[in-house]
Scaffold this motif. Structure first.
Motif, PDB file in Angstrom:
ATOM      1  N   PRO A  55       3.121  -2.895   9.532  1.00 56.76           N
ATOM      2  CA  PRO A  55       3.632  -2.877   8.079  1.00 56.76           C
ATOM      3  C   PRO A  55       3.163  -1.903   7.427  1.00 56.76           C
ATOM      4  O   PRO A  55       3.854  -1.262   6.526  1.00 56.76           O
ATOM      5  CB  PRO A  55       2.390  -4.209   7.702  1.00 56.76           C
ATOM      6  CG  PRO A  55       2.012  -4.987   8.731  1.00 56.76           C
ATOM      7  CD  PRO A  55       2.133  -3.933   9.948  1.00 56.76           C
ATOM      8  N   ARG A  56       2.231  -0.992   7.886  1.00 57.08           N
ATOM      9  CA  ARG A  56       1.759   0.124   6.944  1.00 57.08           C
ATOM     10  C   ARG A  56       2.861   1.240   7.246  1.00 57.08           C
ATOM     11  O   ARG A  56       3.202   1.817   6.470  1.00 57.08           O
ATOM     12  CB  ARG A  56       0.494   0.622   7.601  1.00 57.08           C
ATOM     13  CG  ARG A  56      -0.100   1.604   6.407  1.00 57.08           C
ATOM     14  CD  ARG A  56      -1.682   2.061   6.779  1.00 57.08           C
ATOM     15  NE  ARG A  56      -2.242   1.188   7.400  1.00 57.08           N
ATOM     16  CZ  ARG A  56      -3.330   1.204   8.136  1.00 57.08           C
ATOM     17  NH1 ARG A  56      -3.478   1.955   8.843  1.00 57.08           N
ATOM     18  NH2 ARG A  56      -4.032   0.038   8.500  1.00 57.08           N
ATOM     19  N   ARG A  59       5.814   0.569   5.251  1.00 58.25           N
ATOM     20  CA  ARG A  59       5.629   0.930   3.843  1.00 58.25           C
ATOM     21  C   ARG A  59       5.662   2.579   3.538  1.00 58.25           C
ATOM     22  O   ARG A  59       6.412   2.952   2.818  1.00 58.25           O
ATOM     23  CB  ARG A  59       4.423   0.416   3.389  1.00 58.25           C
ATOM     24  CG  ARG A  59       3.899   0.422   1.746  1.00 58.25           C
ATOM     25  CD  ARG A  59       2.543  -0.133   1.252  1.00 58.25           C
ATOM     26  NE  ARG A  59       1.493  -0.012   2.284  1.00 58.25           N
ATOM     27  CZ  ARG A  59       0.883  -0.618   2.948  1.00 58.25           C
ATOM     28  NH1 ARG A  59       1.229  -1.995   2.991  1.00 58.25           N
ATOM     29  NH2 ARG A  59      -0.072  -0.299   3.856  1.00 58.25           N
ATOM     30  N   THR A  60       5.071   3.241   4.600  1.00 55.35           N
ATOM     31  CA  THR A  60       5.224   4.421   4.590  1.00 55.35           C
ATOM     32  C   THR A  60       6.701   5.177   4.727  1.00 55.35           C
ATOM     33  O   THR A  60       7.180   5.966   4.381  1.00 55.35           O
ATOM     34  CB  THR A  60       4.132   4.984   5.782  1.00 55.35           C
ATOM     35  OG1 THR A  60       3.012   4.796   5.592  1.00 55.35           O
ATOM     36  CG2 THR A  60       4.325   6.733   5.705  1.00 55.35           C
ATOM     37  N   ARG A  63       8.439   4.733   1.476  1.00 60.76           N
ATOM     38  CA  ARG A  63       7.843   5.793   0.522  1.00 60.76           C
ATOM     39  C   ARG A  63       8.572   7.213   1.126  1.00 60.76           C
ATOM     40  O   ARG A  63       9.273   7.968   0.053  1.00 60.76           O
ATOM     41  CB  ARG A  63       6.497   5.944   0.791  1.00 60.76           C
ATOM     42  CG  ARG A  63       5.794   6.725  -0.282  1.00 60.76           C
ATOM     43  CD  ARG A  63       4.427   6.860  -0.388  1.00 60.76           C
ATOM     44  NE  ARG A  63       3.976   5.533  -0.252  1.00 60.76           N
ATOM     45  CZ  ARG A  63       2.586   5.399   0.520  1.00 60.76           C
ATOM     46  NH1 ARG A  63       2.078   6.321   1.270  1.00 60.76           N
ATOM     47  NH2 ARG A  63       2.026   4.131   0.542  1.00 60.76           N
TER      48      ARG A  63
END
Length: 84
Positions: A55-56, A59-60, A63
């Motif tokens: 999930p991180r 998100r990255t 971004r």
């Protein structure tokens, strides 16, 4: 008394070419089992880390996509100024 050896059928005797078990066979099996368990635990930990990072990383990635979108708009505006 007879000095002859008693008759023993061939199927009851050990074949002379069969290898005898060595003293270190049982510990080797335990070591292999322990090593396999450790490998399985390591794989499970790595999988947990990947599950936590997934999930991180999404998100990255989002971004980064927004950032590159901003850079592309800036470059487009800058190029438009020099074309005119």
């Amino acid at each position: 008394m007879s000095t002859e050896a008693p008759f023993v059928p061939v199927s009851w005797t050990k074949h002379p070419s069969t290898p005898r078990p060595r003293a270190g066979v049982a510990p080797m099996t335990k070591e292999i089992t322990r090593m396999l368990l450790n490998e399985e635990l390591a794989r499970a930990r790595i999988q947990d880390l990947h599950d936590d990072v997934r999930p991180r990383s999404a998100r990255t990635n989002a971004r980064a996509a927004r950032r590159w979108d901003r850079v592309a708009r800036w470059a487009s505006r800058r190029a438009g100024r020099y074309r005119a």
